[in-house]
Design an enzyme around this catalytic site. Structure first.
Site, mmCIF file in Angstrom:
data_model
loop_
_atom_site.group_PDB
_atom_site.id
_atom_site.type_symbol
_atom_site.label_atom_id
_atom_site.label_comp_id
_atom_site.label_asym_id
_atom_site.label_seq_id
_atom_site.Cartn_x
_atom_site.Cartn_y
_atom_site.Cartn_z
ATOM 1 N N LYS A 55 0.861 -1.177 0.000
ATOM 2 C CA LYS A 55 0.000 0.000 0.000
ATOM 3 C C LYS A 55 0.897 1.226 0.000
ATOM 4 O O LYS A 55 1.998 1.209 0.548
ATOM 5 C CB LYS A 55 -0.890 -0.005 1.258
ATOM 6 C CG LYS A 55 -1.725 1.262 1.470
ATOM 7 C CD LYS A 55 -2.780 1.467 0.402
ATOM 8 C CE LYS A 55 -3.568 2.775 0.612
ATOM 9 N NZ LYS A 55 -4.498 3.037 -0.516
ATOM 10 N N CYS A 115 -2.681 9.647 -6.652
ATOM 11 C CA CYS A 115 -3.831 9.338 -5.791
ATOM 12 C C CYS A 115 -4.947 10.345 -6.042
ATOM 13 O O CYS A 115 -4.736 11.550 -5.919
ATOM 14 C CB CYS A 115 -3.468 9.360 -4.317
ATOM 15 S SG CYS A 115 -4.941 9.085 -3.297
HETATM 16 C C1 DHB Z 1 -5.713 5.825 -3.059
HETATM 17 C C2 DHB Z 1 -6.266 5.555 -4.271
HETATM 18 C C3 DHB Z 1 -5.448 5.508 -5.351
HETATM 19 O O1 DHB Z 1 -5.920 5.223 -6.576
HETATM 20 C C4 DHB Z 1 -4.092 5.754 -5.178
HETATM 21 O O2 DHB Z 1 -3.248 5.732 -6.186
HETATM 22 C C5 DHB Z 1 -3.578 6.008 -3.973
HETATM 23 C C6 DHB Z 1 -4.393 6.047 -2.910
HETATM 24 C C7 DHB Z 1 -6.522 5.940 -1.882
HETATM 25 O O3 DHB Z 1 -7.566 6.575 -1.945
HETATM 26 O O4 DHB Z 1 -6.079 5.462 -0.828
#
Ligand code: DHB
Length: 310
Positions: free
Chosen positions: A43, A129
């Site tokens: 993540k 994001c």
């Molecule tokens: C999140 C969503 C994404 O597409 C990304 O690249 C990074 C974070 C999110 O909302 O956590």
């Protein structure tokens, strides 16, 4: 065989998870590692841990998913510790660390922290994001993108890539690729979710997720043609030594095959992994091998980038 390479790194299988899916905790990461996936990514870690946006913040749609997670994560130190422990236990198995700043000045701090660590894998700087309220997707701002890359590579000497949002205009591909080609990138990852879609429940006339009035990143089958176009367009424009992780809309082995035809070195699974679990890796491995056999290929480098046009 589904063996592939990215930079100087070798992988036994083209499939991996997409950052954000099945990778927030050590237990989830361990499950991906124990699957047939060729590698895994954490993540996206930020300098401080985050709890993310209010729930519900993820929903399964007819042909994909919508999410507005808001970067919930355990903090970069957690993922860096996981990665260092993982590589001690699996010396032949390179993995990816995903990180992002909450502001541009965080990026060189993150870069320095990873540079100073014992991490020997690949770092994915997430410039896309779509879900943190008030924070635009960095990679749609080309001047800021160039400034961040300059700051990162002043500190950073390890293999690195960037996670990009989808682009939709051929002139944008030219502009973005011209910037990326100035930096010692090992890879790009294309695409992140299609930012700020909307899904409405027909029974209640209500949005399906709570954050940002219901707007969220769209993944799954809705994303596939956009992902194919982005991988293809960047493969035609980037330096040959910059590899591509193809992400977006893979639900079958044929989808993965098509991303590789467009130039992908690795293929990552987002929505399908979220909805099907790690069993998706064995199903897609079988399906991609069957598609290759049907076309007479035994290795992915025999058809990578070999898309025909009229
Ligand atoms: C999140 C969503 C994404 O597409 C990304 O690249 C990074 C974070 C999110 O909302 O956590």
């Amino acid at each position: 065989s589904l063996k592939t390479t990215l930079g100087d790194y070798r992988f036994d299988n083209v499939f991996m998870n997409a950052s954000g899916v099945h990778c927030e905790t050590a237990a989830e990461l361990d499950e991906v590692a124990a699957s047939p996936a060729g590698t895994l990514v954490t993540k996206t870690g930020t300098l401080q841990p985050r709890s993310g946006n209010p729930e519900p913040r993820f929903a399964v749609l007819e042909l994909g998913t919508i999410n507005s997670m808001g970067l919930p994560n355990q903090g970069v130190d957690y993922y860096l510790a996981y990665a260092e422990q993982f590589q001690a236990q699996h010396p032949e198995q390179p993995i990816f660390l995903s990180v992002a700043g909450m502001q541009p000045s965080d990026f060189p701090v993150l870069a320095q922290k990873i540079q100073d660590s014992g991490f020997t894998g690949l770092t994915e700087f997430n410039l896309s994001c779509p879900n943190v309220p008030g924070k635009p997707q960095i990679a749609y701002d080309l001047a800021t993108t160039a400034e961040i890359l300059t700051a990162i590579f002043t500190a950073f000497k390890k293999p690195a890539g960037v996670k990009l949002p989808p682009y939709f205009d051929l002139a944008q591909f030219d502009q973005v690729a011209a910037i990326l080609n100035r930096y010692p990138l090992t890879f790009i990852n294309s695409i992140n979710s299609r930012g700020n879609g909307l899904w409405i429940d027909p029974e209640t006339d209500t949005t399906t997720i709570r954050p940002k009035g219901g707007f969220g990143g769209i993944g799954g089958q809705y994303a596939k043609p956009v992902a194919l176009a982005n991988v293809r367009a960047f493969r035609q424009r980037l330096r040959a030594d910059i590899g591509i992780i193809g992400t977006g809309g893979v639900t079958t082995g044929r989808d993965a095959y098509e991303l590789i035809l467009c130039g992908a070195n690795l293929v990552s699974l987002g929505s399908v992994l979220a909805t099907e679990g790690v069993g998706a890796f064995s199903r897609l491995t079988t399906e991609l091998k069957a598609e290759m056999a049907k076309k007479g290929y035994s290795r992915v480098d025999e058809f990578r980038g070999q898309l025909n046009t009229l």
